[in-house]
Design an enzyme around this catalytic site. Sequence first.
Site, PDB file in Angstrom:
ATOM      1  N   ASP A  88      35.739  33.814  44.868  1.00  0.00           N
ATOM      2  CA  ASP A  88      37.144  34.208  44.830  1.00  0.00           C
ATOM      3  C   ASP A  88      37.462  35.208  45.927  1.00  0.00           C
ATOM      4  OD1 ASP A  88      38.650  32.907  42.899  1.00  0.00           O
ATOM      5  OD2 ASP A  88      37.923  34.196  41.274  1.00  0.00           O
ATOM      6  N   GLU A 116      44.717  26.819  35.335  1.00  0.00           N
ATOM      7  CA  GLU A 116      44.365  27.720  34.232  1.00  0.00           C
ATOM      8  C   GLU A 116      45.512  27.827  33.228  1.00  0.00           C
ATOM      9  OE1 GLU A 116      42.694  31.468  35.461  1.00  0.00           O
ATOM     10  OE2 GLU A 116      42.667  32.245  33.411  1.00  0.00           O
ATOM     11  N   LYS A 175      37.962  30.568  47.056  1.00  0.00           N
ATOM     12  CA  LYS A 175      39.071  30.163  46.180  1.00  0.00           C
ATOM     13  C   LYS A 175      40.153  31.232  46.270  1.00  0.00           C
ATOM     14  CE  LYS A 175      38.841  30.365  41.379  1.00  0.00           C
ATOM     15  NZ  LYS A 175      39.943  31.298  41.048  1.00  0.00           N
TER      16      LYS A 175
HETATM   17  O1  KIV Z   1      37.726  34.633  38.189  1.00  0.00           O
HETATM   18  C1  KIV Z   1      37.492  33.673  37.431  1.00  0.00           C
HETATM   19  O2  KIV Z   1      36.585  33.710  36.599  1.00  0.00           O
HETATM   20  C2  KIV Z   1      38.340  32.492  37.544  1.00  0.00           C
HETATM   21  C3  KIV Z   1      38.173  31.422  36.511  1.00  0.00           C
HETATM   22  C4  KIV Z   1      38.767  31.830  35.237  1.00  0.00           C
HETATM   23  C5  KIV Z   1      38.696  30.113  36.962  1.00  0.00           C
HETATM   24  O3  KIV Z   1      39.148  32.405  38.423  1.00  0.00           O
END
Ligand code: KIV
Length: 272
Positions: free
Chosen positions: A91, A190, A121
Site C-alpha cells: 500500500d 471494500e 496499491k
Molecule cells: O490495508 C489493508 O489491509 C487493505 C485491505 C483491507 C484490502 O487495504
Amino acid sequence: MSVAKSDFKKVTTNSVQEMKQNGEKISMLTAYDFTLAKIIDSAGIDVILVGDSASNVMAGHETTLPITLDQMIYHASSVVRAVERALVVVDLPFGSYQGNSKTALNSSIKIMKESGAHAVKLEGGVEVLTSVRRILTAGIPVMGHLGLTPQSIYKFGTYTVRAKEEEEAEKLISDAKKLEEAGCFALVLEKIPAKLATKVAKAISIPVIGIGAGGDVDGQVLVLHDMLGMTHEFHPRFLRRYLNLYEDINGAVQNYITDVKSSDFPNEKEQY
Ligand code: KIV
C-alpha cells in the site's frame, strides 16, 4: 503443505489475470512481518498485501493515516525476505501519492527499490488517475482500491457499507472502468453491496478482489490478524475467523507465567 491450485512457481500480475480468465479464485491476505509471511506463503497464498492496515494492527493507531512511507518499506522488506511464491503488493500510505503524480511516482519507486516488492496499491478513482498513469510509466504494476477507502475516513466519517445509493454506485463503476483503462492490473473492492461488486467484476477484465463485497468476484482478501482471531474486538459481518488466537495466546502466556512463578519451568531437560 501447500493447497495452492495454480502451479505457478511465482505468482505474477499476469498469473492473477490468468486466474480470472480461467475462473480460478484469487486468495489474498495481508502480512506485515517475516514470520507470518513465511507461513502464509508456504501455505500457498496467491497474493500478500502489505496493507497500511499495519497502522492499526501493528502500531495500534486508530486509522491508517499515520503510517509513513519508511514504515511501510520496513514492513514490506520483512515480508519480501520471507516470500518465495506469492505476489507482494504494498500500500502507498496516506500522503505519499494524493494530489501530485510526481510524488506518487517517487514514493512507488522508493517502495520497489528499498523493499523488493512487486506492485503497489492506492486508494481512489478518477482523483488518482494521473498518479496511476505516471507510476505505470516506470513499469511499476498498480492495484486499485475502491468502495470503503480507509484513508478517506475523515471525509466519510464512518466505516459503514459504501455505494448503497445509485449515484455513488454509478461513480464506483465508472471509476473501476477508468482504473482498468489507465492500466491497473487488479482492483480491490471494500465493503460494498455484493450485487454491485458482481456487476463491477463482470464489467471489467482485470481481477476484482473483494473484502466485504460478496462471493461473486474474482478473489477475496482479509486482514491476517482478523482471520486468525488475534484482533478479537473487531466483528464485521464479512469476517470469517479461522482461529481464535487471542484466546490461545492469552492461555499459553498464562500457563507460562504459572510455570515460571511455580519454578516448574525450566525443568532438568530444559537446561544445560
Ligand atoms: O490495508 C489493508 O489491509 C487493505 C485491505 C483491507 C484490502 O487495504
